[in-house]
Design an enzyme around this catalytic site. Sequence first.
Site, mmCIF file in Angstrom:
data_model
loop_
_atom_site.group_PDB
_atom_site.id
_atom_site.type_symbol
_atom_site.label_atom_id
_atom_site.label_comp_id
_atom_site.label_asym_id
_atom_site.label_seq_id
_atom_site.Cartn_x
_atom_site.Cartn_y
_atom_site.Cartn_z
ATOM 1 N N GLU A 99 12.212 -42.728 -31.169
ATOM 2 C CA GLU A 99 13.225 -43.080 -32.160
ATOM 3 C C GLU A 99 12.998 -44.453 -32.752
ATOM 4 O O GLU A 99 12.435 -45.332 -32.116
ATOM 5 C CB GLU A 99 14.589 -43.137 -31.472
ATOM 6 C CG GLU A 99 14.972 -41.858 -30.845
ATOM 7 C CD GLU A 99 16.228 -42.028 -30.018
ATOM 8 O OE1 GLU A 99 16.667 -41.028 -29.446
ATOM 9 O OE2 GLU A 99 16.757 -43.141 -29.942
ATOM 10 N N CYS A 112 14.351 -51.325 -35.748
ATOM 11 C CA CYS A 112 14.182 -51.327 -34.286
ATOM 12 C C CYS A 112 13.194 -50.221 -33.927
ATOM 13 O O CYS A 112 13.437 -49.053 -34.251
ATOM 14 C CB CYS A 112 15.563 -51.069 -33.679
ATOM 15 S SG CYS A 112 15.559 -50.748 -31.926
ATOM 16 N N CYS A 119 10.682 -44.693 -20.613
ATOM 17 C CA CYS A 119 10.467 -46.016 -20.010
ATOM 18 C C CYS A 119 10.458 -45.874 -18.495
ATOM 19 O O CYS A 119 11.241 -45.105 -17.937
ATOM 20 C CB CYS A 119 11.569 -46.987 -20.427
ATOM 21 S SG CYS A 119 11.294 -48.668 -19.823
ATOM 22 N N CYS A 123 16.173 -49.318 -15.612
ATOM 23 C CA CYS A 123 17.368 -50.170 -15.615
ATOM 24 C C CYS A 123 18.602 -49.267 -15.550
ATOM 25 O O CYS A 123 18.675 -48.256 -16.248
ATOM 26 C CB CYS A 123 17.398 -51.051 -16.859
ATOM 27 S SG CYS A 123 15.930 -52.081 -16.983
ATOM 28 N N CYS A 126 20.773 -48.235 -18.781
ATOM 29 C CA CYS A 126 20.037 -47.834 -19.979
ATOM 30 C C CYS A 126 19.699 -46.343 -19.978
ATOM 31 O O CYS A 126 19.109 -45.826 -19.025
ATOM 32 C CB CYS A 126 18.753 -48.659 -20.059
ATOM 33 S SG CYS A 126 17.639 -48.126 -21.371
ATOM 34 N N CYS A 342 18.562 -46.341 -29.593
ATOM 35 C CA CYS A 342 17.344 -45.719 -29.146
ATOM 36 C C CYS A 342 17.597 -45.061 -27.802
ATOM 37 O O CYS A 342 18.199 -45.641 -26.932
ATOM 38 C CB CYS A 342 16.263 -46.765 -29.108
ATOM 39 S SG CYS A 342 16.021 -47.414 -30.750
HETATM 40 N N1 SAH Z 1 12.560 -52.561 -22.730
HETATM 41 C C1 SAH Z 1 12.905 -53.660 -23.570
HETATM 42 C C2 SAH Z 1 13.237 -53.242 -24.983
HETATM 43 C C3 SAH Z 1 14.006 -51.971 -25.177
HETATM 44 S S1 SAH Z 1 15.682 -51.974 -24.625
HETATM 45 C C4 SAH Z 1 14.048 -54.434 -22.957
HETATM 46 O O1 SAH Z 1 14.650 -53.946 -22.016
HETATM 47 O O2 SAH Z 1 14.278 -55.549 -23.404
HETATM 48 C C5 SAH Z 1 16.482 -52.844 -25.955
HETATM 49 C C6 SAH Z 1 17.759 -53.560 -25.559
HETATM 50 O O3 SAH Z 1 18.842 -52.628 -25.369
HETATM 51 C C7 SAH Z 1 17.637 -54.340 -24.266
HETATM 52 O O4 SAH Z 1 18.166 -55.641 -24.404
HETATM 53 C C8 SAH Z 1 18.467 -53.511 -23.331
HETATM 54 O O5 SAH Z 1 18.902 -54.265 -22.266
HETATM 55 C C9 SAH Z 1 19.579 -53.023 -24.229
HETATM 56 N N2 SAH Z 1 20.351 -51.917 -23.683
HETATM 57 C C10 SAH Z 1 19.890 -50.884 -22.942
HETATM 58 N N3 SAH Z 1 20.907 -50.034 -22.616
HETATM 59 C C11 SAH Z 1 22.030 -50.551 -23.152
HETATM 60 C C12 SAH Z 1 23.413 -50.144 -23.158
HETATM 61 N N4 SAH Z 1 23.808 -49.022 -22.536
HETATM 62 N N5 SAH Z 1 24.313 -50.908 -23.801
HETATM 63 C C13 SAH Z 1 23.904 -52.039 -24.444
HETATM 64 N N6 SAH Z 1 22.630 -52.466 -24.486
HETATM 65 C C14 SAH Z 1 21.686 -51.749 -23.827
HETATM 66 FE FE1 SF4 Z 2 13.282 -49.730 -20.201
HETATM 67 FE FE2 SF4 Z 2 15.831 -49.518 -20.919
HETATM 68 FE FE3 SF4 Z 2 15.122 -51.263 -19.029
HETATM 69 FE FE4 SF4 Z 2 14.429 -51.724 -21.605
HETATM 70 S S1 SF4 Z 2 16.517 -51.671 -20.758
HETATM 71 S S2 SF4 Z 2 13.121 -51.915 -19.737
HETATM 72 S S3 SF4 Z 2 14.076 -49.596 -22.290
HETATM 73 S S4 SF4 Z 2 14.944 -49.021 -18.872
#
Ligand code: SAH
Ligand code: SF4
Length: 364
Positions: A99, A112, A119, A123, A126, A342
């Site tokens: 996406e 974006c 991934c 986390c 996420c 995304c």
């Molecule tokens: N992997 C990289 C980039 C992709 S995630 C990273 O983690 O930085 C992009 C952003 O979206 C990151 O700052 C991540 O912490 C945030 N993010 C992920 N899940 C989220 C959620 N449920 N609510 C708000 N932000 C979120």
């Molecule tokens: Fe991966 Fe989501 Fe963690 Fe970014 S926030 S590193 S996309 S699992």
Amino acid sequence: MTPDTPPDLLSMTPIELRSALESHFTSRGEPKYRASQVEKWIYERLGRSMEEMTDLPVTQRDELAQSFRLDEPVSDVVQRSEDGTVKHLWRLSDDKLVESVLIPTESRLTLCISSQAGCAMGCTFCATGWGGFDRQLTAGEIVGQYRASRRWAHENDYGSISNIVYMGMGEPLANRKALHPSLTILNQGYGVGARRITVSTVGVIPGILELAERPEQFRLALSLHAPSSELRRELIPLEKRYPLREVLAALEHFEDGGGKRITFEYTMIDGVNDAPELIELLGDLALRVSAFVNLIPFNPIPYQKWRPSKPERILEFSRRLASRGVSVAVRETRGQDIDAACGQLRGHTLSQIGLKKSVAEISE
Ligand code: SAH
Ligand code: SF4
């Protein structure tokens, strides 16, 4: 991909492209300027196939198509939010889905993009993390999202893309083989200023150090989400491998490079990482590396019962950080009516479950 798959023009850096094209044409007795003609089709006219390159003789177009690939991701689903946010789901050549999201504001249009299909970082807040890892994207597949989005924006009166953030699916610093050339291509090939490109990471130290070595001033966003190692470990498994203390040292090194800007992303989750006692610690970290802090309300996902922090709490964080001299902004969640973040659209298409995750606009 088999070893005899022709090389992909979109994955080449401008220097590689020039040299591959020149040797291709000269070995066929064609003039060198043919290389510049093709370059124009790639970087300026955003050509999608060799067939379009009508200023080349037909035989040369055919030979080019036999020697090289030019595969751009194909748009599978487009969703447009009431607030103008647009989400694309792209189908790659092996049918994997990734996406990208276009986020318009008054002064800019931010794209974006995804760096991986899925991934591996896991986390806990996420949606992409819960979905697991599929595969790395190539540099051409990363750049392809930009080309196709730029074309879409032009055709739909969205104007030009001013900023790019690597905040879609995936951890860009876990795909450095494609990340580095993709940065070079976007910057030198398509002319996107380095300061308008932000790489977001959860804290992959070797990748931060590599970015520090690059001469261009690409911006770095650290997904911090907790100012102490103990709390961060509960949200980000990678904290065990790369503890905050060491990540901060790498950021200091990055900042020493001169002119390089750092942002902290702090997703605020009710009762998890929003205790007022954390504000001071967060402020200390931000001041240490002169980071700009983005506070982002957590976007609920189906795997967790967590809720976003209360607006009053988010404001309290922002006010108290600002009063300590920290540059801080509260980011609104964009495109919620289309799940414009995304990880979500792919989730719907793959399994019809509504994954939720916010796309926050990063560049201040
Ligand atoms: N992997 C990289 C980039 C992709 S995630 C990273 O983690 O930085 C992009 C952003 O979206 C990151 O700052 C991540 O912490 C945030 N993010 C992920 N899940 C989220 C959620 N449920 N609510 C708000 N932000 C979120
Ligand atoms: Fe991966 Fe989501 Fe963690 Fe970014 S926030 S590193 S996309 S699992």
